[in-house]
Design an enzyme around this catalytic site. Structure first.
Site, PDB file in Angstrom:
ATOM      1  CB  SER A 154      -8.529 -40.391  40.469  1.00 19.31           C
ATOM      2  OG  SER A 154      -9.283 -41.573  40.278  1.00 19.31           O
ATOM      3  CE1 TYR A 167     -11.802 -39.344  45.023  1.00 16.66           C
ATOM      4  CE2 TYR A 167     -12.008 -40.373  42.864  1.00 16.66           C
ATOM      5  CZ  TYR A 167     -11.265 -40.112  44.003  1.00 16.66           C
ATOM      6  OH  TYR A 167      -9.992 -40.610  44.113  1.00 16.66           O
TER       7      TYR A 167
HETATM    8  P1  NAD Z   1      -6.713 -42.100  52.507  1.00 12.49           P
HETATM    9  O1  NAD Z   1      -8.098 -41.922  53.021  1.00 12.49           O
HETATM   10  O2  NAD Z   1      -5.867 -43.171  53.057  1.00 12.49           O
HETATM   11  O3  NAD Z   1      -5.900 -40.758  52.597  1.00 12.49           O
HETATM   12  C1  NAD Z   1      -6.463 -39.499  52.411  1.00 12.49           C
HETATM   13  C2  NAD Z   1      -5.676 -38.530  53.242  1.00 12.49           C
HETATM   14  O4  NAD Z   1      -6.201 -37.216  53.041  1.00 12.49           O
HETATM   15  C3  NAD Z   1      -5.765 -38.841  54.729  1.00 12.49           C
HETATM   16  O5  NAD Z   1      -4.479 -38.715  55.294  1.00 12.49           O
HETATM   17  C4  NAD Z   1      -6.693 -37.752  55.243  1.00 12.49           C
HETATM   18  O6  NAD Z   1      -6.464 -37.427  56.597  1.00 12.49           O
HETATM   19  C5  NAD Z   1      -6.319 -36.610  54.331  1.00 12.49           C
HETATM   20  N1  NAD Z   1      -7.300 -35.550  54.301  1.00 12.49           N
HETATM   21  C6  NAD Z   1      -8.647 -35.653  54.146  1.00 12.49           C
HETATM   22  N2  NAD Z   1      -9.210 -34.438  54.240  1.00 12.49           N
HETATM   23  C7  NAD Z   1      -8.206 -33.550  54.462  1.00 12.49           C
HETATM   24  C8  NAD Z   1      -8.144 -32.158  54.651  1.00 12.49           C
HETATM   25  N3  NAD Z   1      -9.263 -31.416  54.636  1.00 12.49           N
HETATM   26  N4  NAD Z   1      -6.942 -31.577  54.867  1.00 12.49           N
HETATM   27  C9  NAD Z   1      -5.810 -32.318  54.898  1.00 12.49           C
HETATM   28  N5  NAD Z   1      -5.807 -33.651  54.722  1.00 12.49           N
HETATM   29  C10 NAD Z   1      -6.988 -34.252  54.511  1.00 12.49           C
HETATM   30  O7  NAD Z   1      -6.890 -42.287  50.922  1.00 12.49           O
HETATM   31  P2  NAD Z   1      -5.809 -42.442  49.762  1.00 12.49           P
HETATM   32  O8  NAD Z   1      -6.281 -43.536  48.921  1.00 12.49           O
HETATM   33  O9  NAD Z   1      -4.428 -42.472  50.299  1.00 12.49           O
HETATM   34  O10 NAD Z   1      -6.056 -41.082  48.959  1.00 12.49           O
HETATM   35  C11 NAD Z   1      -5.034 -40.152  48.696  1.00 12.49           C
HETATM   36  C12 NAD Z   1      -5.315 -39.482  47.364  1.00 12.49           C
HETATM   37  O11 NAD Z   1      -5.245 -40.453  46.319  1.00 12.49           O
HETATM   38  C13 NAD Z   1      -6.702 -38.842  47.248  1.00 12.49           C
HETATM   39  O12 NAD Z   1      -6.600 -37.605  46.572  1.00 12.49           O
HETATM   40  C14 NAD Z   1      -7.466 -39.844  46.419  1.00 12.49           C
HETATM   41  O13 NAD Z   1      -8.524 -39.249  45.712  1.00 12.49           O
HETATM   42  C15 NAD Z   1      -6.375 -40.345  45.503  1.00 12.49           C
HETATM   43  N6  NAD Z   1      -6.649 -41.638  44.877  1.00 12.49           N
HETATM   44  C16 NAD Z   1      -6.704 -42.788  45.591  1.00 12.49           C
HETATM   45  C17 NAD Z   1      -6.955 -43.989  44.939  1.00 12.49           C
HETATM   46  C18 NAD Z   1      -6.992 -45.307  45.655  1.00 12.49           C
HETATM   47  O14 NAD Z   1      -7.305 -46.315  45.017  1.00 12.49           O
HETATM   48  N7  NAD Z   1      -6.692 -45.393  46.933  1.00 12.49           N
HETATM   49  C19 NAD Z   1      -7.160 -44.006  43.563  1.00 12.49           C
HETATM   50  C20 NAD Z   1      -7.115 -42.810  42.867  1.00 12.49           C
HETATM   51  C21 NAD Z   1      -6.850 -41.627  43.522  1.00 12.49           C
END
Ligand code: NAD
Length: 269
Positions: A154, A167
């Site tokens: 991130s 986080y």
């Molecule tokens: P999201 O909530 O859509 O997806 C998260 C996914 O992780 C979901 O499919 C969920 O079921 C899965 N998950 C949660 N706990 C789990 C576990 N214990 N075992 C297996 N799967 C699990 O959110 P996202 O935005 O797609 O996030 C994905 C990644 O991107 C994360 O690591 C998040 O920190 C990172 N991220 C997202 C953003 C953003 O702006 N959306 C920015 C920076 C980083």
């Protein structure tokens, strides 16, 4: 120039939603067989919908339920993948959660939950992936590297984030995990990198884009003036996993519309 992941097998954690689903579709369209990991029974329908999009487009894969914070489940996911597909070439360590709180009110459960998925989950999956890469060795019919790991980190691996200490701490630690693995396994031709998304439109940050007011406030942090989409991350993940990126290892690549240039300083600070 073509991005090809033909003959390769990719495990994408947390692929039932958001960024993970975008990455799973990108890797499949480049020719990889994709393990669409989801965490629980509740996310099975979503995972199946992602897999259907992949197979409808001519791709290949399976859904696989596994909580990445549980060692026994992660070991089994890799064993089952190797039994069914022969090996694993690519790991996308994407699963992540937020449990936000003012620091003095943050419970140990909130802390442990976030560290458990965002950091321990990435450790467990990377360990099993690297064991399999080393067991198989380099197979030039698949890739000139022995294996590829992409951590989804991130912008908060470098931007402190008040109200989200668990986080931000997890993502800062992912940076050191990634660089250490790249250093430790470079001579084995295992490439390890991080993608650091800025604001990507997914369920994890719905509060930040679901109203016009929230979206305007978010856009004030993004010089490029748009919210990112899962495809923006998927495009880079497919390139990074491919042999076109063979000299890229041990680095974090920010995909953030210039958020890390700190927009608030654009008028001189
Ligand atoms: P999201 O909530 O859509 O997806 C998260 C996914 O992780 C979901 O499919 C969920 O079921 C899965 N998950 C949660 N706990 C789990 C576990 N214990 N075992 C297996 N799967 C699990 O959110 P996202 O935005 O797609 O996030 C994905 C990644 O991107 C994360 O690591 C998040 O920190 C990172 N991220 C997202 C953003 C953003 O702006 N959306 C920015 C920076 C980083």
């Amino acid at each position: 120039m073509e991005i090809s992941l033909r003959n390769q097998v990719a495990v994408v954690t947390g692929a039932s939603s958001g960024i993970g689903s975008g990455i799973a579709k990108s890797l499949a369209s480049a020719g990889a067989a994709v393990i669409v990991n989801h965490s629980s029974e509740r996310s099975l329908d979503e995972a199946q919908a992602v897999l259907k999009e992949i197979t409808d487009a001519g791709g290949n894969g399976i859904t696989y339920q596994c909580d990445v914070s549980r060692e026994d489940q992660v070991i089994k996911m890799f064993q089952d993948t190797v039994s069914q597909f022969g090996t694993v070439d690519i790991l996308i360590n994407n699963a992540g959660i937020q449990k936000d709180s003012k620091f003095t009110e943050m419970t140990l459960d909130q802390w442990n939950a976030v560290i458990g998925v965002n950091l321990t989950g990435q450790f467990l999956c990377a360990r099993e992936a690297i064991k399999e890469f080393l067991r198989r060795g380099i197979d030039p019919s698949r890739s000139i590297a022995c294996g590829k790991i992409i951590h989804i980190s991130s912008v908060h691996e470098i931007i402190p984030w008040a109200g989200h200490a668990n986080y931000a701490a997890s993502k800062g630690a992912v940076r050191m995990l990634m660089q250490t693995l790249a250093q430790e396994y470079g001579a084995d031709k295992i490439r390890v990198n991080s993608i650091c998304p800025g604001a990507i439109q997914t369920p994890i940050n719905k509060d930040a884009w679901s109203t016009q007011e929230a979206l305007s406030s978010l856009l004030s942090l993004i010089p490029y003036n748009r919210i990112g989409q899962p495809q923006d991350i998927g495009n880079l993940a497919a390139f990074l996993a491919s042999d076109l990126a063979d000299y890229i290892t041990g680095t974090s690549i920010f995909v953030d519309g210039a958020m890390t240039t700190f927009e608030s300083f654009s008028t001189g600070g």
